[in-house]
Design a protein around this motif. Sequence first.
Motif, mmCIF file in Angstrom:
data_model
loop_
_atom_site.group_PDB
_atom_site.id
_atom_site.type_symbol
_atom_site.label_atom_id
_atom_site.label_comp_id
_atom_site.label_asym_id
_atom_site.label_seq_id
_atom_site.Cartn_x
_atom_site.Cartn_y
_atom_site.Cartn_z
ATOM 1 N N ALA A 104 25.618 -17.601 16.019
ATOM 2 C CA ALA A 104 26.919 -17.254 16.591
ATOM 3 C C ALA A 104 26.793 -17.111 18.104
ATOM 4 C CB ALA A 104 27.434 -15.961 15.976
ATOM 5 N N LEU A 105 27.666 -17.766 18.839
ATOM 6 C CA LEU A 105 27.635 -17.695 20.301
ATOM 7 C C LEU A 105 28.532 -16.587 20.826
ATOM 8 C CD1 LEU A 105 27.642 -21.509 21.107
ATOM 9 C CD2 LEU A 105 25.698 -19.940 20.951
ATOM 10 N N SER A 106 29.261 -15.938 19.935
ATOM 11 C CA SER A 106 30.151 -14.852 20.327
ATOM 12 C C SER A 106 30.087 -13.742 19.288
ATOM 13 C CB SER A 106 31.588 -15.356 20.441
ATOM 14 O OG SER A 106 32.493 -14.274 20.523
ATOM 15 N N PHE A 107 29.927 -12.517 19.755
ATOM 16 C CA PHE A 107 29.927 -11.369 18.853
ATOM 17 C C PHE A 107 31.271 -11.236 18.155
ATOM 18 C CE2 PHE A 107 31.022 -6.880 18.193
ATOM 19 C CZ PHE A 107 30.105 -6.573 17.210
ATOM 20 N N MET A 108 32.355 -11.457 18.887
ATOM 21 C CA MET A 108 33.694 -11.311 18.307
ATOM 22 C C MET A 108 33.934 -12.341 17.201
ATOM 23 S SD MET A 108 34.782 -8.654 19.688
ATOM 24 C CE MET A 108 36.445 -8.644 19.066
ATOM 25 N N ILE A 109 33.543 -13.568 17.417
ATOM 26 C CA ILE A 109 33.712 -14.597 16.382
ATOM 27 C C ILE A 109 32.830 -14.274 15.181
ATOM 28 C CG2 ILE A 109 33.320 -17.027 15.825
ATOM 29 C CD1 ILE A 109 34.237 -17.636 18.716
ATOM 30 N N TRP A 110 31.601 -13.845 15.423
ATOM 31 C CA TRP A 110 30.721 -13.457 14.330
ATOM 32 C C TRP A 110 31.345 -12.316 13.529
ATOM 33 C CZ3 TRP A 110 28.320 -8.777 13.317
ATOM 34 C CH2 TRP A 110 27.374 -8.785 12.287
ATOM 35 N N LEU A 111 31.885 -11.316 14.214
ATOM 36 C CA LEU A 111 32.508 -10.174 13.542
ATOM 37 C C LEU A 111 33.716 -10.616 12.712
ATOM 38 C CD1 LEU A 111 32.405 -7.121 13.147
ATOM 39 C CD2 LEU A 111 33.867 -6.898 15.165
ATOM 40 N N MET A 112 34.543 -11.497 13.256
ATOM 41 C CA MET A 112 35.691 -12.006 12.498
ATOM 42 C C MET A 112 35.223 -12.722 11.238
ATOM 43 S SD MET A 112 38.516 -13.224 15.350
ATOM 44 C CE MET A 112 38.301 -14.876 14.859
ATOM 45 N N ARG A 113 34.159 -13.488 11.344
ATOM 46 C CA ARG A 113 33.635 -14.201 10.171
ATOM 47 C C ARG A 113 33.106 -13.236 9.120
ATOM 48 N NH1 ARG A 113 30.718 -19.092 13.356
ATOM 49 N NH2 ARG A 113 32.621 -20.304 13.684
ATOM 50 N N GLN A 114 32.600 -12.094 9.558
ATOM 51 C CA GLN A 114 32.106 -11.104 8.601
ATOM 52 C C GLN A 114 33.261 -10.386 7.910
ATOM 53 O OE1 GLN A 114 28.731 -11.220 8.153
ATOM 54 N NE2 GLN A 114 29.011 -12.778 9.705
ATOM 55 N N LEU A 115 34.326 -10.111 8.666
ATOM 56 C CA LEU A 115 35.458 -9.364 8.126
ATOM 57 C C LEU A 115 36.432 -10.232 7.347
ATOM 58 C CD1 LEU A 115 36.150 -7.042 11.189
ATOM 59 C CD2 LEU A 115 34.926 -6.475 9.072
ATOM 60 N N MET A 116 36.579 -11.496 7.761
ATOM 61 C CA MET A 116 37.539 -12.404 7.122
ATOM 62 C C MET A 116 36.879 -13.743 6.816
ATOM 63 S SD MET A 116 40.830 -11.657 9.561
ATOM 64 C CE MET A 116 40.041 -12.344 10.988
ATOM 65 N N PRO A 117 35.886 -13.771 5.925
ATOM 66 C CA PRO A 117 35.126 -15.013 5.726
ATOM 67 C C PRO A 117 35.946 -16.191 5.219
ATOM 68 C CG PRO A 117 34.493 -13.353 4.112
ATOM 69 C CD PRO A 117 35.410 -12.682 5.092
#
Length: 144
Positions: free
Chosen positions: A125-138
């Motif tokens: 993941a190149l962005s923490f925010m994108i990684w977090l979104m993927r964890q919360l809303m896969p």
Amino acid sequence: METPVHFAVSAILAAIFYPAYGINSIFIIAGGVLIDIDHYLWYILRFKKYNMKECYEYCATGTKKDNWKYVIGSLFVFHNIEFLALSIALSFYFPWAFMYTIGLLSHYLLDLIWHIKAVKKPTHALSFMIWLMRQLMPKFTKFK
């Protein structure tokens, strides 16, 4: 990119900046090399192993053998755009942070070259925010 390459490039940059920034130029090496500690942190969390040599060997060769299946989509806390933004912001206030950011940028550039030439795909993941979104809303963020 392998640690010796990161170290060599960072040391050359530190030598170039030393006349203008003095001892602060050592932070180029910190930014260029030490940020890879996040690979070790990831390895501990992923495999529950603490052997740094095994981690280095896995990151250097094992990831390729596994076709990066354990790495793809992972978060490396010092290899993302938010960490870079924080480093850039601190650079406006502290000379050591400016030197650190130069090392960080050189590290990112070398990693980018390696990804383009060797891997040919993004591996983490190149962005923490994108990684977090993927964890919360896969189901809403999966790539097809």
